[in-house]
Write a protein that holds these residues in place. Structure first.
Motif, PDB file in Angstrom:
ATOM      1  N   ALA A 196       0.811  -1.224   0.000  1.00  0.00           N
ATOM      2  CA  ALA A 196       0.000   0.000   0.000  1.00  0.00           C
ATOM      3  C   ALA A 196       0.840   1.268   0.000  1.00  0.00           C
ATOM      4  O   ALA A 196       0.344   2.338  -0.367  1.00  0.00           O
ATOM      5  CB  ALA A 196      -0.932  -0.001   1.205  1.00  0.00           C
ATOM      6  N   GLN A 197       2.105   1.198   0.396  1.00  0.00           N
ATOM      7  CA  GLN A 197       2.931   2.407   0.409  1.00  0.00           C
ATOM      8  C   GLN A 197       3.166   2.949  -0.999  1.00  0.00           C
ATOM      9  O   GLN A 197       3.541   4.106  -1.176  1.00  0.00           O
ATOM     10  CB  GLN A 197       4.282   2.141   1.092  1.00  0.00           C
ATOM     11  CG  GLN A 197       5.209   1.241   0.320  1.00  0.00           C
ATOM     12  CD  GLN A 197       6.577   1.139   0.951  1.00  0.00           C
ATOM     13  OE1 GLN A 197       7.157   2.141   1.358  1.00  0.00           O
ATOM     14  NE2 GLN A 197       7.086  -0.087   1.051  1.00  0.00           N
ATOM     15  N   PHE A 198       2.918   2.100  -2.023  1.00  0.00           N
ATOM     16  CA  PHE A 198       3.135   2.520  -3.399  1.00  0.00           C
ATOM     17  C   PHE A 198       1.831   2.917  -4.098  1.00  0.00           C
ATOM     18  O   PHE A 198       1.802   3.105  -5.306  1.00  0.00           O
ATOM     19  CB  PHE A 198       3.842   1.414  -4.188  1.00  0.00           C
ATOM     20  CG  PHE A 198       5.198   1.087  -3.649  1.00  0.00           C
ATOM     21  CD1 PHE A 198       6.195   2.045  -3.612  1.00  0.00           C
ATOM     22  CD2 PHE A 198       5.478  -0.188  -3.159  1.00  0.00           C
ATOM     23  CE1 PHE A 198       7.452   1.750  -3.112  1.00  0.00           C
ATOM     24  CE2 PHE A 198       6.739  -0.491  -2.647  1.00  0.00           C
ATOM     25  CZ  PHE A 198       7.718   0.486  -2.619  1.00  0.00           C
ATOM     26  N   ASP A 199       0.753   3.028  -3.336  1.00  0.00           N
ATOM     27  CA  ASP A 199      -0.518   3.541  -3.867  1.00  0.00           C
ATOM     28  C   ASP A 199      -0.305   5.004  -4.254  1.00  0.00           C
ATOM     29  O   ASP A 199       0.039   5.836  -3.409  1.00  0.00           O
ATOM     30  CB  ASP A 199      -1.595   3.422  -2.789  1.00  0.00           C
ATOM     31  CG  ASP A 199      -2.980   3.861  -3.249  1.00  0.00           C
ATOM     32  OD1 ASP A 199      -3.062   4.624  -4.236  1.00  0.00           O
ATOM     33  OD2 ASP A 199      -3.964   3.463  -2.617  1.00  0.00           O
ATOM     34  N   VAL A 200      -0.498   5.340  -5.530  1.00  0.00           N
ATOM     35  CA  VAL A 200      -0.200   6.696  -5.996  1.00  0.00           C
ATOM     36  C   VAL A 200      -1.091   7.741  -5.330  1.00  0.00           C
ATOM     37  O   VAL A 200      -0.710   8.925  -5.250  1.00  0.00           O
ATOM     38  CB  VAL A 200      -0.319   6.777  -7.538  1.00  0.00           C
ATOM     39  CG1 VAL A 200      -1.775   6.749  -7.986  1.00  0.00           C
ATOM     40  CG2 VAL A 200       0.374   8.023  -8.083  1.00  0.00           C
TER      41      VAL A 200
ATOM     42  N   LYS B 131       4.686  16.844  -3.611  1.00  0.00           N
ATOM     43  CA  LYS B 131       5.682  16.662  -4.666  1.00  0.00           C
ATOM     44  C   LYS B 131       6.834  15.769  -4.216  1.00  0.00           C
ATOM     45  O   LYS B 131       7.410  15.038  -5.031  1.00  0.00           O
ATOM     46  CB  LYS B 131       6.204  18.020  -5.133  1.00  0.00           C
ATOM     47  CG  LYS B 131       5.145  18.841  -5.867  1.00  0.00           C
ATOM     48  CD  LYS B 131       5.722  20.132  -6.427  1.00  0.00           C
ATOM     49  CE  LYS B 131       4.664  20.899  -7.212  1.00  0.00           C
ATOM     50  NZ  LYS B 131       5.191  22.166  -7.777  1.00  0.00           N
ATOM     51  N   ASN B 132       7.185  15.823  -2.926  1.00  0.00           N
ATOM     52  CA  ASN B 132       8.252  14.950  -2.434  1.00  0.00           C
ATOM     53  C   ASN B 132       7.848  13.485  -2.519  1.00  0.00           C
ATOM     54  O   ASN B 132       8.657  12.625  -2.898  1.00  0.00           O
ATOM     55  CB  ASN B 132       8.597  15.312  -0.987  1.00  0.00           C
ATOM     56  CG  ASN B 132       9.317  16.641  -0.878  1.00  0.00           C
ATOM     57  OD1 ASN B 132      10.005  17.067  -1.819  1.00  0.00           O
ATOM     58  ND2 ASN B 132       9.175  17.316   0.252  1.00  0.00           N
ATOM     59  N   ALA B 133       6.587  13.202  -2.157  1.00  0.00           N
ATOM     60  CA  ALA B 133       6.097  11.825  -2.250  1.00  0.00           C
ATOM     61  C   ALA B 133       6.081  11.366  -3.704  1.00  0.00           C
ATOM     62  O   ALA B 133       6.436  10.216  -4.010  1.00  0.00           O
ATOM     63  CB  ALA B 133       4.700  11.720  -1.644  1.00  0.00           C
ATOM     64  N   TYR B 134       5.679  12.267  -4.592  1.00  0.00           N
ATOM     65  CA  TYR B 134       5.665  11.921  -6.027  1.00  0.00           C
ATOM     66  C   TYR B 134       7.070  11.612  -6.518  1.00  0.00           C
ATOM     67  O   TYR B 134       7.288  10.601  -7.207  1.00  0.00           O
ATOM     68  CB  TYR B 134       5.068  13.061  -6.843  1.00  0.00           C
ATOM     69  CG  TYR B 134       5.070  12.784  -8.330  1.00  0.00           C
ATOM     70  CD1 TYR B 134       4.057  12.032  -8.906  1.00  0.00           C
ATOM     71  CD2 TYR B 134       6.111  13.234  -9.142  1.00  0.00           C
ATOM     72  CE1 TYR B 134       4.061  11.741 -10.266  1.00  0.00           C
ATOM     73  CE2 TYR B 134       6.128  12.946 -10.505  1.00  0.00           C
ATOM     74  CZ  TYR B 134       5.100  12.210 -11.052  1.00  0.00           C
ATOM     75  OH  TYR B 134       5.122  11.914 -12.392  1.00  0.00           O
ATOM     76  N   ARG B 135       8.046  12.470  -6.153  1.00  0.00           N
ATOM     77  CA  ARG B 135       9.427  12.236  -6.609  1.00  0.00           C
ATOM     78  C   ARG B 135       9.979  10.929  -6.059  1.00  0.00           C
ATOM     79  O   ARG B 135      10.755  10.242  -6.720  1.00  0.00           O
ATOM     80  CB  ARG B 135      10.311  13.414  -6.202  1.00  0.00           C
ATOM     81  CG  ARG B 135      10.154  14.634  -7.108  1.00  0.00           C
ATOM     82  CD  ARG B 135      11.266  15.637  -6.878  1.00  0.00           C
ATOM     83  NE  ARG B 135      11.113  16.313  -5.601  1.00  0.00           N
ATOM     84  CZ  ARG B 135      10.446  17.450  -5.434  1.00  0.00           C
ATOM     85  NH1 ARG B 135       9.857  18.032  -6.476  1.00  0.00           N
ATOM     86  NH2 ARG B 135      10.368  18.017  -4.243  1.00  0.00           N
ATOM     87  N   GLY B 136       9.538  10.573  -4.829  1.00  0.00           N
ATOM     88  CA  GLY B 136       9.977   9.306  -4.243  1.00  0.00           C
ATOM     89  C   GLY B 136       9.512   8.117  -5.065  1.00  0.00           C
ATOM     90  O   GLY B 136      10.289   7.195  -5.345  1.00  0.00           O
ATOM     91  N   LEU B 137       8.246   8.125  -5.466  1.00  0.00           N
ATOM     92  CA  LEU B 137       7.716   7.045  -6.303  1.00  0.00           C
ATOM     93  C   LEU B 137       8.386   7.043  -7.677  1.00  0.00           C
ATOM     94  O   LEU B 137       8.700   5.981  -8.229  1.00  0.00           O
ATOM     95  CB  LEU B 137       6.197   7.210  -6.469  1.00  0.00           C
ATOM     96  CG  LEU B 137       5.328   6.998  -5.220  1.00  0.00           C
ATOM     97  CD1 LEU B 137       3.866   7.291  -5.542  1.00  0.00           C
ATOM     98  CD2 LEU B 137       5.484   5.593  -4.677  1.00  0.00           C
ATOM     99  N   GLU B 138       8.617   8.241  -8.196  1.00  0.00           N
ATOM    100  CA  GLU B 138       9.243   8.352  -9.515  1.00  0.00           C
ATOM    101  C   GLU B 138      10.666   7.813  -9.487  1.00  0.00           C
ATOM    102  O   GLU B 138      11.088   7.071 -10.394  1.00  0.00           O
ATOM    103  CB  GLU B 138       9.235   9.817  -9.945  1.00  0.00           C
ATOM    104  CG  GLU B 138       9.692  10.064 -11.372  1.00  0.00           C
ATOM    105  CD  GLU B 138       9.616  11.533 -11.742  1.00  0.00           C
ATOM    106  OE1 GLU B 138       9.228  11.830 -12.886  1.00  0.00           O
ATOM    107  OE2 GLU B 138       9.953  12.393 -10.884  1.00  0.00           O
TER     108      GLU B 138
END
Length: 360
Positions: free
Chosen positions: A171-175, A226-233
């Motif tokens: 679940a940590q990778f749920d966008v 945005k930090n969470a987004y960059r982490g997934l990216e």
């Protein structure tokens, strides 16, 4: 990102509680609500011990408990916590309560986020109907289509295919963790009224409920981390829809497209169903559809369905009508001629739960 929320039809978000006849009475078309702890505190402050004992005894022995009668008999002068207008004829002994904090009713951010999640999933599957059709067939072939646990498992798999990177179950990778929506500020009690809804498509009766009135407006925040987004990216853990979460502009435009694409189909289906049955409801739905031509996001909030409800199954219905009918019959407790979704409507024929989000 700040958004204005416009209430287009009654919206009920419950807190799981009902107000009982010991906490309200009806006077001149208005619901007057007295919280039970205040009533008890008032009894405790009665100077006459015998009167105090009689008041408690009344609660124990009265066969027809009525708050109005109680206040009158014991000459207790107590202002209500709040009072609301009633839309319809209220004959129930209980009223479903709207979620509140001490300062007043509010919209939980989690409720808005859940509706956005539902909308995105339904819009995404419109372009990939075969995935839904495959899962529906699997459920039917298993012979457990009516099993709620099996339905939940299938819904979980379908949701992961939208919001998780391929093959991922963590679940940590749920966008949608990139999306943050705080609760709204408390709203004035005048934003609420009591609705006495009826259920179209079923003989089941509904409790009256506190609901936001159409025409109410308030503001909320919808933010992209945005930090969470960059982490997934960076970890290459973005699903196919991940590109739409890179910033607020991209996300807003994506949400507008999802709303137009999915609700256009949904409303067309419902207008078609109600046109020759309930013209007042059909006209209301036509007005809702007009909002899809704006730069706003039409959204349905409050009590509604999982993604395997007939809303998402409209995709199946369009591609394979026989499969849709088979699944509908297999999962309904009571067979009906029409495979329509039930709808809660108020006295004016407004279906519950519709909002319009406008970016500020």
């Amino acid at each position: 990102m700040r958004v204005r929320v416009k209430v287009l039809s009654p919206v009920h978000i419950g807190n799981g509680e009902r107000i009982s006849r010991l906490e309200f009475f009806v006077e001149k078309g208005r619901l007057k609500v007295y919280k039970f702890d205040r009533i008890i505190s008032t009894i405790e402050r009665l100077a006459n011990p015998q009167l105090r004992n009689n008041a408690y005894l009344w609660f124990k022995t009265s066969k027809n408990l009525s708050l109005e009668e109680f206040l009158r008999n014991f000459k207790i002068n107590l202002e209500p916590n709040y009072e609301l207008e009633i839309n319809g004829s209220l004959n129930s002994s209980q009223v479903e309560e709207f979620i509140k904090i001490l300062e007043g009713p509010y919209i939980p951010g989690s409720e808005l986020k859940g509706s956005i999640r539902h909308l995105i999933a339904c819009a995404w599957f419109m372009d990939k109907p075969d995935l839904v059709i495959e899962k529906v067939k699997q459920l039917l072939n298993s012979g457990r289509a009516k099993d709620q646990r099996e339905q939940n498992n299938v819904e979980g798999e379908l949701e992961r295919s939208v919001f998780y990177p391929k093959g991922e179950r963590d679940a940590q990778f749920d966008v949608l963790k990139v999306l943050s929506i705080p609760d709204s500020q408390p709203l004035p009690y005048q934003s609420l009224r009591v609705e006495v809804p009826k259920l179209i498509g079923s003989n089941r009766t509904l409790y009256p409920c506190e609901a936001l009135k159409e025409g109410v407006e308030f503001e909320m925040e919808i933010n992209i981390n945005k930090n969470a987004y960059r982490g997934l990216e960076t970890q290459r853990k973005l699903p196919e829809i991940g590109k739409h979460f890179s910033d607020e502009n991209a996300f807003w435009n994506f949400l507008v497209d999802c709303s137009r694409n999915f609700y256009s189909k949904l409303l067309d289906e419902e207008i078609k169903f109600f046109q020759n049955r309930h013209q007042d409801i059909a006209k209301h739905l036509e007005k809702l559809k007009n909002h899809l031509n704006t730069s706003g996001v039409l959204l349905r909030l409050g009590k509604h369905e999982g993604i395997l409800s007939t809303t998402l199954l409209l995709i199946v219905k369009e591609k394979d009508k026989a499969l849709f009918d088979e699944f509908f019959r297999a999962t309904q407790n009571i067979a009906r001629e029409q495979t329509n979704k039930t709808r809660r409507v108020n006295s004016q024929g407004l279906t519950f739960g519709w909002l319009l989000l406008e970016r500020l």
